[in-house]
Design an enzyme around this catalytic site. Structure first.
Site, short mmCIF file in Angstrom:
data_model
loop_
_atom_site.label_atom_id
_atom_site.label_comp_id
_atom_site.label_asym_id
_atom_site.label_seq_id
_atom_site.Cartn_x
_atom_site.Cartn_y
_atom_site.Cartn_z
N VAL A 124 0.89 -1.29 0.04
CA VAL A 124 0.11 -0.13 0.10
C VAL A 124 1.01 1.42 -0.10
O VAL A 124 0.59 2.32 -0.53
CB VAL A 124 -0.93 0.04 1.20
N ASP A 125 1.98 1.22 0.64
CA ASP A 125 2.96 2.37 0.61
C ASP A 125 3.50 2.57 -0.88
O ASP A 125 3.23 3.94 -1.22
CB ASP A 125 4.25 1.99 1.52
N THR A 133 -0.78 -6.14 7.77
CA THR A 133 -1.26 -7.51 7.42
C THR A 133 -0.90 -8.00 5.95
O THR A 133 -1.50 -8.85 5.48
CB THR A 133 -2.81 -7.48 7.39
N1 AR6 Z 1 -5.48 -0.25 -1.10
C1 AR6 Z 1 -5.86 -0.92 0.10
N2 AR6 Z 1 -5.19 -1.94 0.95
C2 AR6 Z 1 -4.03 -2.24 0.27
C3 AR6 Z 1 -3.80 -1.78 -1.00
C4 AR6 Z 1 -4.43 -0.61 -1.53
N3 AR6 Z 1 -3.98 0.03 -2.66
N4 AR6 Z 1 -2.68 -2.40 -1.25
C5 AR6 Z 1 -2.15 -3.45 -0.27
N5 AR6 Z 1 -3.19 -3.25 0.64
P1 AR6 Z 1 1.31 -4.06 3.06
P2 AR6 Z 1 2.47 -4.07 5.73
C6 AR6 Z 1 -3.38 -4.09 1.76
O1 AR6 Z 1 2.18 -5.38 2.52
O2 AR6 Z 1 2.11 -5.42 5.92
C7 AR6 Z 1 5.88 -1.64 2.29
O3 AR6 Z 1 6.70 -2.22 1.46
C8 AR6 Z 1 -2.73 -5.30 1.59
O4 AR6 Z 1 -3.52 -6.61 1.12
O5 AR6 Z 1 1.37 -3.00 2.13
O6 AR6 Z 1 2.19 -3.15 6.82
C9 AR6 Z 1 6.22 -0.85 3.36
O7 AR6 Z 1 7.03 0.03 2.94
C10 AR6 Z 1 -2.62 -5.80 3.09
O8 AR6 Z 1 -3.56 -6.21 3.67
O9 AR6 Z 1 1.71 -3.15 4.58
C11 AR6 Z 1 7.00 -1.72 4.45
O10 AR6 Z 1 8.08 -1.90 4.22
C12 AR6 Z 1 -2.61 -4.22 3.89
O11 AR6 Z 1 -2.82 -3.31 2.72
C13 AR6 Z 1 5.98 -2.87 4.23
O12 AR6 Z 1 5.42 -2.87 3.33
C14 AR6 Z 1 -1.00 -4.07 4.32
O13 AR6 Z 1 0.09 -4.90 3.58
C15 AR6 Z 1 4.90 -2.74 5.37
O14 AR6 Z 1 4.02 -3.93 5.49
#
Ligand code: AR6
Length: 181
Positions: free
Chosen positions: A39-40, A131
């Site tokens: 998401v980042d 997650t």
């Molecule tokens: N909209 C809504 N939810 C989303 C989207 C979106 N566009 N894309 C992904 N998700 P994650 P973390 C959900 O991996 O686990 C990055 O590299 C996804 O399905 O984005 O906190 C950062 O820089 C999941 O349920 O974040 C850190 O290094 C949720 O968003 C690391 O990832 C979070 O998944 C953070 O990992």
């Protein structure tokens, strides 16, 4: 006084958080604040370079020279996003659950909500912090997310509404379950 009927202040939808027209969306960032995947990556891609520029300024301040610690949150503008602001928080990396992960995840929600309240933001959208790449089990994470948002809204006027944005069907069902309790 804040509305005590929380059901009117908490919403759930499934989709892409970068497309939400809210006062702020929450970014599941990493300590560097300089972008990443998940998401980042999506937020920085959709929001453009202004967000990264502001993150760099935050990193240049003495408080964040070593990065943003897990559980804390900072706010930037939303650049080209439909959301006016982004609240960046760093979730815990899941490491079995006995290394303070639940408390850190709860802090992410509380500190993001606190920033939104301080800025009198009316609406705030959360993804499932930790997650994805960070591996936090989704059922436990949804439980903490719903609990912390309910607690906060019961005591605060702002944000007026919180939206949980589930990315997939399974996550949406988990939030539905938690919200129906
Ligand atoms: N909209 C809504 N939810 C989303 C989207 C979106 N566009 N894309 C992904 N998700 P994650 P973390 C959900 O991996 O686990 C990055 O590299 C996804 O399905 O984005 O906190 C950062 O820089 C999941 O349920 O974040 C850190 O290094 C949720 O968003 C690391 O990832 C979070 O998944 C953070 O990992």
């Amino acid at each position: 006084m804040p509305s005590t009927d929380l059901s009117t202040r908490i919403m759930l939808l499934q989709g892409d958080i970068t497309r939400q027209h809210v006062s702020a969306i929450v970014n599941a960032a990493n300590s560097s604040l300089l972008g990443g995947g998940g998401v980042d990556g999506a937020i920085h891609r959709a929001g453009g370079p202004a967000i990264l520029e502001e993150c760099r300024l935050i990193r240049a301040s003495p408080d964040y020279r070593n990065g943003l610690p897990a559980g804390q949150a900072v706010i930037t503008a939303g650049g080209k996003l439909p959301a006016a602001h982004v609240i960046h928080t760093v979730g815990p990396v899941w490491n079995g659950g006995h290394h303070g992960e639940p408390a850190l995840l709860a802090s992410c929600y509380r500190n993001s909500l606190r920033l939104a309240a301080e800025h009198r933001l009316t609406s705030l959208a959360f993804p499932g912090i930790s997650t994805g790449i960070y591996g936090y089990p989704k059922p436990e994470a949804a439980k903490i997310a719903v609990r912390e948002v309910r607690r906060f809204l019961a005591e605060h006027e702002y944000p007026e509404t919180v939206v949980f944005v589930a990315f997939d069907d399974a996550s949406r069902r988990l939030y539905e379950q938690e919200l129906s309790r």
